[in-house]
Design a protein around this motif. Structure first.
Motif, PDB file in Angstrom:
ATOM      1  N   GLU A  76       0.807  -1.090  -0.022  1.00 18.72           N
ATOM      2  CA  GLU A  76      -0.237  -0.172  -0.065  1.00 18.72           C
ATOM      3  C   GLU A  76       0.807   1.066  -0.078  1.00 18.72           C
ATOM      4  N   GLN A  77       1.818   1.241   0.678  1.00 19.66           N
ATOM      5  CA  GLN A  77       2.777   2.462   0.839  1.00 19.66           C
ATOM      6  C   GLN A  77       3.606   2.348  -0.721  1.00 19.66           C
ATOM      7  N   LEU A  78       3.984   1.355  -1.057  1.00 23.01           N
ATOM      8  CA  LEU A  78       4.435   1.496  -2.561  1.00 23.01           C
ATOM      9  C   LEU A  78       3.553   2.102  -3.749  1.00 23.01           C
ATOM     10  N   SER A  79       2.173   1.905  -3.566  1.00 24.23           N
ATOM     11  CA  SER A  79       1.350   2.462  -4.586  1.00 24.23           C
ATOM     12  C   SER A  79       1.134   3.936  -4.182  1.00 24.23           C
ATOM     13  N   ARG A  80       0.867   4.128  -2.816  1.00 26.95           N
ATOM     14  CA  ARG A  80       0.328   5.467  -2.230  1.00 26.95           C
ATOM     15  C   ARG A  80       1.525   6.369  -2.738  1.00 26.95           C
ATOM     16  N   HIS A  81       2.549   6.074  -2.595  1.00 26.47           N
ATOM     17  CA  HIS A  81       3.936   7.101  -2.638  1.00 26.47           C
ATOM     18  C   HIS A  81       4.596   7.194  -4.149  1.00 26.47           C
ATOM     19  N   SER A  82       4.338   6.117  -4.985  1.00 24.77           N
ATOM     20  CA  SER A  82       4.706   6.046  -6.441  1.00 24.77           C
ATOM     21  C   SER A  82       3.616   6.600  -7.196  1.00 24.77           C
ATOM     22  N   LEU A  83       2.316   6.767  -6.809  1.00 21.98           N
ATOM     23  CA  LEU A  83       1.096   7.139  -7.646  1.00 21.98           C
ATOM     24  C   LEU A  83       0.765   6.192  -8.672  1.00 21.98           C
ATOM     25  N   ILE A  84       1.465   4.978  -8.292  1.00 24.14           N
ATOM     26  CA  ILE A  84       0.911   4.018  -9.172  1.00 24.14           C
ATOM     27  C   ILE A  84      -0.391   3.260  -8.627  1.00 24.14           C
ATOM     28  N   ASP A  85      -1.343   3.098  -9.388  1.00 24.21           N
ATOM     29  CA  ASP A  85      -2.737   2.445  -9.096  1.00 24.21           C
ATOM     30  C   ASP A  85      -2.210   1.039  -8.986  1.00 24.21           C
ATOM     31  N   LEU A  86      -2.677   0.025  -7.750  1.00 28.37           N
ATOM     32  CA  LEU A  86      -2.257  -1.034  -7.718  1.00 28.37           C
ATOM     33  C   LEU A  86      -3.143  -2.018  -7.143  1.00 28.37           C
ATOM     34  N   HIS A  87      -3.607  -3.070  -7.923  1.00 29.29           N
ATOM     35  CA  HIS A  87      -4.682  -3.971  -7.437  1.00 29.29           C
ATOM     36  C   HIS A  87      -3.997  -5.351  -7.525  1.00 29.29           C
ATOM     37  N   VAL A  88      -3.890  -6.026  -6.309  1.00 29.12           N
ATOM     38  CA  VAL A  88      -3.244  -7.230  -5.994  1.00 29.12           C
ATOM     39  C   VAL A  88      -4.172  -8.309  -5.080  1.00 29.12           C
ATOM     40  N   ARG A  89      -4.195  -9.565  -5.941  1.00 26.22           N
ATOM     41  CA  ARG A  89      -4.926 -10.527  -5.392  1.00 26.22           C
ATOM     42  C   ARG A  89      -3.840 -11.844  -5.371  1.00 26.22           C
ATOM     43  N   THR A  90      -3.342 -12.211  -4.221  1.00 25.69           N
ATOM     44  CA  THR A  90      -2.591 -13.265  -3.994  1.00 25.69           C
ATOM     45  C   THR A  90      -3.079 -14.455  -3.121  1.00 25.69           C
ATOM     46  N   LYS A  91      -3.301 -15.487  -3.639  1.00 21.39           N
ATOM     47  CA  LYS A  91      -3.650 -16.666  -2.906  1.00 21.39           C
ATOM     48  C   LYS A  91      -2.313 -17.752  -2.715  1.00 21.39           C
ATOM     49  N   GLY A  92      -1.713 -17.639  -1.759  1.00 21.78           N
ATOM     50  CA  GLY A  92      -0.340 -18.603  -1.715  1.00 21.78           C
ATOM     51  C   GLY A  92      -0.517 -19.645  -0.603  1.00 21.78           C
ATOM     52  N   ASP A  93       0.658 -20.454  -0.762  1.00 20.37           N
ATOM     53  CA  ASP A  93       0.603 -22.000   0.351  1.00 20.37           C
ATOM     54  C   ASP A  93       1.281 -21.147   1.390  1.00 20.37           C
ATOM     55  N   LEU A  94       0.403 -20.333   2.141  1.00 18.17           N
ATOM     56  CA  LEU A  94       0.793 -19.884   3.527  1.00 18.17           C
ATOM     57  C   LEU A  94       0.923 -21.000   4.414  1.00 18.17           C
ATOM     58  N   HIS A  95       0.272 -22.194   4.482  1.00 16.42           N
ATOM     59  CA  HIS A  95       0.225 -23.244   5.229  1.00 16.42           C
ATOM     60  C   HIS A  95       1.692 -23.894   5.401  1.00 16.42           C
ATOM     61  N   ILE A  96       2.452 -23.516   4.340  1.00 14.74           N
ATOM     62  CA  ILE A  96       3.959 -23.872   4.180  1.00 14.74           C
ATOM     63  C   ILE A  96       4.833 -22.947   4.933  1.00 14.74           C
ATOM     64  N   ASP A  97       4.723 -21.767   4.249  1.00 10.78           N
ATOM     65  CA  ASP A  97       5.473 -20.591   4.808  1.00 10.78           C
ATOM     66  C   ASP A  97       5.087 -19.515   3.727  1.00 10.78           C
ATOM     67  N   GLN A  98       6.013 -18.259   3.931  1.00 14.12           N
ATOM     68  CA  GLN A  98       5.460 -17.254   3.080  1.00 14.12           C
ATOM     69  C   GLN A  98       6.299 -16.864   2.007  1.00 14.12           C
ATOM     70  N   HIS A  99       7.257 -17.651   1.719  1.00 16.85           N
ATOM     71  CA  HIS A  99       8.110 -17.495   0.714  1.00 16.85           C
ATOM     72  C   HIS A  99       7.657 -17.289  -0.754  1.00 16.85           C
ATOM     73  N   HIS A 100       6.974 -18.591  -1.246  1.00 12.69           N
ATOM     74  CA  HIS A 100       6.123 -18.324  -2.518  1.00 12.69           C
ATOM     75  C   HIS A 100       5.239 -17.060  -2.468  1.00 12.69           C
ATOM     76  N   THR A 101       4.704 -16.869  -1.632  1.00  7.56           N
ATOM     77  CA  THR A 101       3.771 -15.425  -1.733  1.00  7.56           C
ATOM     78  C   THR A 101       4.281 -14.282  -1.767  1.00  7.56           C
ATOM     79  N   VAL A 102       5.262 -14.330  -1.200  1.00  3.25           N
ATOM     80  CA  VAL A 102       5.981 -12.980  -1.208  1.00  3.25           C
ATOM     81  C   VAL A 102       6.675 -12.765  -2.545  1.00  3.25           C
ATOM     82  N   GLU A 103       7.547 -13.968  -2.937  1.00  4.90           N
ATOM     83  CA  GLU A 103       8.497 -13.893  -4.200  1.00  4.90           C
ATOM     84  C   GLU A 103       7.379 -13.849  -5.463  1.00  4.90           C
ATOM     85  N   ASP A 104       6.404 -14.716  -5.751  1.00  2.92           N
ATOM     86  CA  ASP A 104       5.781 -14.409  -6.839  1.00  2.92           C
ATOM     87  C   ASP A 104       5.134 -13.269  -6.781  1.00  2.92           C
TER      88      ASP A 104
END
Length: 199
Positions: A41-69
């Motif tokens: 949200e900070q990235l969007s607000r201060h760059s003035l880039i409109d940003l829509h993100v929907r991520t569903k990742g395997d958080l039951h394992i860890d955050q690695h794939h969610t953040v990386e992808d």
């Protein structure tokens, strides 16, 4: 319109990202990791880039794939929206102060991805986010966007401030770099006439 949509569907993550480089900093972000959402949200607000993100990742394992992808998808969307990069400033930098923290960010939309990361955290987690994932996100984003990116925390004690200062610094540097320079017309900002591996 400098807009782009990227979808990424793997066995580890399902992601949809839309960017508008000429937006007003409007965002709608859900990754399943609250602190990560806050940083994007900070990235969007201060760059003035409109940003829509929907991520569903395997958080039951860890955050690695969610953040990386998510970093890869946002980077790919920015690169796609930039097209051949005609008329952009190309370079951007920012000093990003946040209370006791000061971070310096400099970048070149060069087509030659690289990350120099000189930022450290004294905590393993912020909220539910692993702090080691911040560097990984910046690396994934820089690689996918084709950006040479330097991030250095000059001073900082509070881990929240350190993370937020880095994302805000990236946002402000990116805003400068992607803006159209009226003096350049539609010229590609390289003496080689293209931005890529040797530009």
């Amino acid at each position: 319109m400098r807009t782009a949509t990227i979808t990424r569907d793997t066995s580890e993550t399902k992601i949809a990202v839309t960017v508008d480089l000429d937006g007003t900093g409007q965002y709608d972000i859900e990754t399943g990791v609250g602190f990560f959402d806050h940083m994007l949200e900070q990235l969007s607000r201060h760059s003035l880039i409109d940003l829509h993100v929907r991520t569903k990742g395997d958080l039951h394992i860890d955050q690695h794939h969610t953040v990386e992808d998510t970093g890869i998808a946002i980077g790919e969307a920015v690169a796609k929206a930039l097209g051949d990069k005609r008329g952009i400033h190309r370079y951007g930098d920012a000093l990003s102060p946040m209370d006791e923290t000061l971070t310096r960010v400099a970048l070149d939309i060069s087509g030659r991805p690289w990350l120099v990361w000189k930022t450290e955290f004294s905590q393993k987690r912020l909220g539910e986010m692993d702090t080691e994932m911040f560097q990984h996100w910046f690396h994934s984003f820089a690689q996918a966007a084709g950006i040479t990116l330097h991030v250095e925390t000059l001073h900082g004690e509070n881990n929240h401030h350190i993370a937020e200062s880095a994302f805000k610094g990236l946002a402000r540097a990116l805003r400068k770099a992607i803006e159209i320079d009226p003096r350049k017309g539609d010229a590609i900002p390289s003496t080689k006439g293209t931005l890529g591996a040797a530009a």
